[in-house]
Design an enzyme around this catalytic site. Structure first.
Site, PDB file in Angstrom:
ATOM      1  N   CYS A  40     -49.386  47.860  23.924  1.00  0.00           N
ATOM      2  CA  CYS A  40     -48.552  47.576  22.754  1.00  0.00           C
ATOM      3  C   CYS A  40     -49.457  47.398  21.536  1.00  0.00           C
ATOM      4  O   CYS A  40     -50.570  46.874  21.643  1.00  0.00           O
ATOM      5  CB  CYS A  40     -47.760  46.294  23.020  1.00  0.00           C
ATOM      6  SG  CYS A  40     -46.772  45.725  21.625  1.00  0.00           S
ATOM      7  N   SER A  42     -49.398  45.301  19.312  1.00  0.00           N
ATOM      8  CA  SER A  42     -49.747  43.903  19.011  1.00  0.00           C
ATOM      9  C   SER A  42     -51.105  43.525  19.596  1.00  0.00           C
ATOM     10  O   SER A  42     -51.819  42.699  19.017  1.00  0.00           O
ATOM     11  CB  SER A  42     -48.683  42.952  19.552  1.00  0.00           C
ATOM     12  OG  SER A  42     -47.453  43.216  18.931  1.00  0.00           O
ATOM     13  N   HIS A  45     -53.678  44.343  17.241  1.00  0.00           N
ATOM     14  CA  HIS A  45     -53.789  43.424  16.102  1.00  0.00           C
ATOM     15  C   HIS A  45     -54.778  42.291  16.393  1.00  0.00           C
ATOM     16  O   HIS A  45     -55.235  41.616  15.473  1.00  0.00           O
ATOM     17  CB  HIS A  45     -52.415  42.855  15.746  1.00  0.00           C
ATOM     18  CG  HIS A  45     -51.500  43.868  15.125  1.00  0.00           C
ATOM     19  ND1 HIS A  45     -51.823  44.533  13.965  1.00  0.00           N
ATOM     20  CD2 HIS A  45     -50.293  44.353  15.497  1.00  0.00           C
ATOM     21  CE1 HIS A  45     -50.840  45.365  13.653  1.00  0.00           C
ATOM     22  NE2 HIS A  45     -49.906  45.280  14.575  1.00  0.00           N
ATOM     23  N   HIS A  61     -49.785  41.921  27.126  1.00  0.00           N
ATOM     24  CA  HIS A  61     -48.659  40.968  27.179  1.00  0.00           C
ATOM     25  C   HIS A  61     -47.369  41.655  27.598  1.00  0.00           C
ATOM     26  O   HIS A  61     -46.283  41.127  27.370  1.00  0.00           O
ATOM     27  CB  HIS A  61     -48.477  40.314  25.801  1.00  0.00           C
ATOM     28  CG  HIS A  61     -48.145  41.313  24.734  1.00  0.00           C
ATOM     29  ND1 HIS A  61     -49.112  42.039  24.085  1.00  0.00           N
ATOM     30  CD2 HIS A  61     -46.965  41.733  24.251  1.00  0.00           C
ATOM     31  CE1 HIS A  61     -48.517  42.860  23.226  1.00  0.00           C
ATOM     32  NE2 HIS A  61     -47.206  42.699  23.320  1.00  0.00           N
ATOM     33  N   CYS A 167     -41.931  43.547  26.757  1.00  0.00           N
ATOM     34  CA  CYS A 167     -42.097  43.425  25.299  1.00  0.00           C
ATOM     35  C   CYS A 167     -41.331  44.491  24.524  1.00  0.00           C
ATOM     36  O   CYS A 167     -40.393  44.196  23.801  1.00  0.00           O
ATOM     37  CB  CYS A 167     -43.576  43.466  24.890  1.00  0.00           C
ATOM     38  SG  CYS A 167     -43.778  43.442  23.091  1.00  0.00           S
TER      39      CYS A 167
HETATM   40  C1  CXF Z   1     -46.173  40.047  19.714  1.00  0.00           C
HETATM   41  C2  CXF Z   1     -45.917  38.907  18.813  1.00  0.00           C
HETATM   42  C3  CXF Z   1     -47.185  38.187  18.485  1.00  0.00           C
HETATM   43  C4  CXF Z   1     -47.957  37.818  19.703  1.00  0.00           C
HETATM   44  C5  CXF Z   1     -48.196  38.989  20.606  1.00  0.00           C
HETATM   45  C6  CXF Z   1     -46.916  39.675  20.950  1.00  0.00           C
HETATM   46  N1  CXF Z   1     -44.945  40.657  20.006  1.00  0.00           N
HETATM   47  C7  CXF Z   1     -44.780  41.919  20.398  1.00  0.00           C
HETATM   48  O1  CXF Z   1     -45.611  42.758  20.536  1.00  0.00           O
HETATM   49 ZN    ZN Z   2     -45.850  43.838  22.342  1.00  0.00          ZN
END
Ligand code: CXF
Ligand code: ZN
Length: 370
Positions: A40, A42, A45, A61, A167
């Site tokens: 994902c 995220s 990030h 996650h 997710c």
């Molecule tokens: C994220 C939101 C922030 C923490 C990691 C997961 N949500 C979806 O990808």
């Molecule tokens: Zn995610």
């Protein structure tokens, strides 16, 4: 025990697959043998620092697997059970859980801390603690997570499909159905068709939208959107999505704009607000940069046109109710999961998986384990 895990050791660094130490489950925790985990945006990030975490960190996650061992006090699962890991745990008792908003559970405060609920760490390398993103850390062969983070699922569901409802699927589906409140006959525009946006498309279609406009520069994304419920697709480098929305609505604008790009920018929030009509909703889903502190939306339109700016985490879904509901929607053919997986990878190829995601080559990449 020893297990292999893909660690991030600093901002801007590549994942490094290493042998790490993993303690067994303590009270109210479970050891899960990870079977599949989605890649994902995220997690990336964390690489860029947009989601700040202490290093070393074990990301991942969106996972599913099989319970191998349970700690004292665990009652909802037992060894052999198949589970999806929820990226927000649910205590069941806080004000948010008690009122049905389990995606806002107070335990979510620990998402970017990376410790287990008792404040200690289960993974370590050379004696140094390793944080687990969302208290999960699914980029590993085995992980230890809280019972509050695992949802039991039927054992006949392929785990590579099941991981997606950890997710991307609930986040996108819920952005349309729950937070966007899409209702029959509405016009919905979705910006960014990755692993979350594609499920906003599916959610809007399931909710009965008369038009679902999928906006993405990548042909693969647009083609997939058309197969999974989009009625129109737009390449934003060629056509302004606002023109398409207006042409479908007698110039009024759409009902709901859902923002699911890799990185949420203030400019896109302004664009989304410009796409919707009076009474329209703009659902902000993707992770923004922590450096962005302001957005530009005409306040007059919020007030006099009753436009709504809506944030969301997990699409407002309740993991303990909806992870299984989404799997049932898939079983009955109403929600597609098979088509979401573009490529499968081994853990050792995790950097290639992220490169493919960043290059727009995947709807979802999934890492599969033996
Ligand atoms: C994220 C939101 C922030 C923490 C990691 C997961 N949500 C979806 O990808
Ligand atoms: Zn995610």
């Amino acid at each position: 025990m020893k297990t292999r895990a893909a660690l991030l050791r600093g901002v801007g660094e590549a994942f490094s697959v290493e042998e790490v130490d993993l303690e067994g489950p303590k009270a109210n925790e479970v050891l899960v043998k990870v079977a599949a985990t989605g890649v994902c945006h995220s997690d990336h990030h964390i690489v860029t620092g947009d989601l700040p975490m202490a290093f070393p960190v074990l990301a991942g996650h969106e996972g599913a697997g099989i319970v191998e061992e349970v700690g004292p006090g665990v009652t909802s699962v037992e060894p052999g059970d198949h589970v999806v890991m929820s990226f927000i745990p649910s205590c069941g008792h806080c004000r948010w859980c008690a009122t049905g908003r389990t995606n806002l559970c107070d335990l979510g405060a620990g998402l970017l801390v990376g410790a287990q609920l008792d404040g200690t760490y289960r993974f370590s390398v050379d004696g140094e603690d390793i944080a687990q993103v969302c208290m999960l850390g699914t980029f590993a062969e085995y992980t230890v997570v809280a019972e509050a983070s695992v949802v039991k699922i039927p054992s006949d569901i392929p785990l590579e499909l099941a991981c997606l409802v950890g997710c991307g699927v609930p986040t996108g589906y819920g952005a349309a159905v729950h937070r966007g409140r899409v209702s029959p006959g509405e016009v919905v525009v979705v910006f960014g068709i990755g692993g979350i946006g594609i499920n906003a498309v599916q959610g809007a279609a399931i909710a009965g939208a008369r038009a679902v406009i999928a906006v993405d520069p990548e042909p693969l994304k647009r083609e997939t959107a058309l197969k999974l419920g989009a009625t129109h697709v737009v390449d934003p480098s060629e056509v302004d999505p606002i023109d398409v929305v207006q042409s479908l609505t007698n110039g009024q604008g759409g009902d709901v704009a859902i923002l699911t790009p890799g990185l949420l920018t203030p400019a896109l929030i302004g664009k989304g607000a410009a796409c919707v009509s009076k009474g329209g909703r703009v659902v902000c889903v993707a992770v923004p940069s922590g450096a962005d502190l302001h957005i530009e939306v005409p306040p007059m339109e919020l007030v006099l046109f009753e436009k709504e700016l809506i944030g969301t985490v997990y699409g407002g879904c309740n993991p303990f109710a909806e992870i299984n509901l989404l799997l049932e929607l898939n079983r009955t053919g109403k929600l597609r999961l098979e088509e979401l997986i573009t490529n499968r990878y081994r853990l050792d190829d995790i950097n290639a998986a992220f490169a493919d995601m960043l290059e727009g080559r995947n709807i979802r990449g999934v890492i599969v384990f033996d």
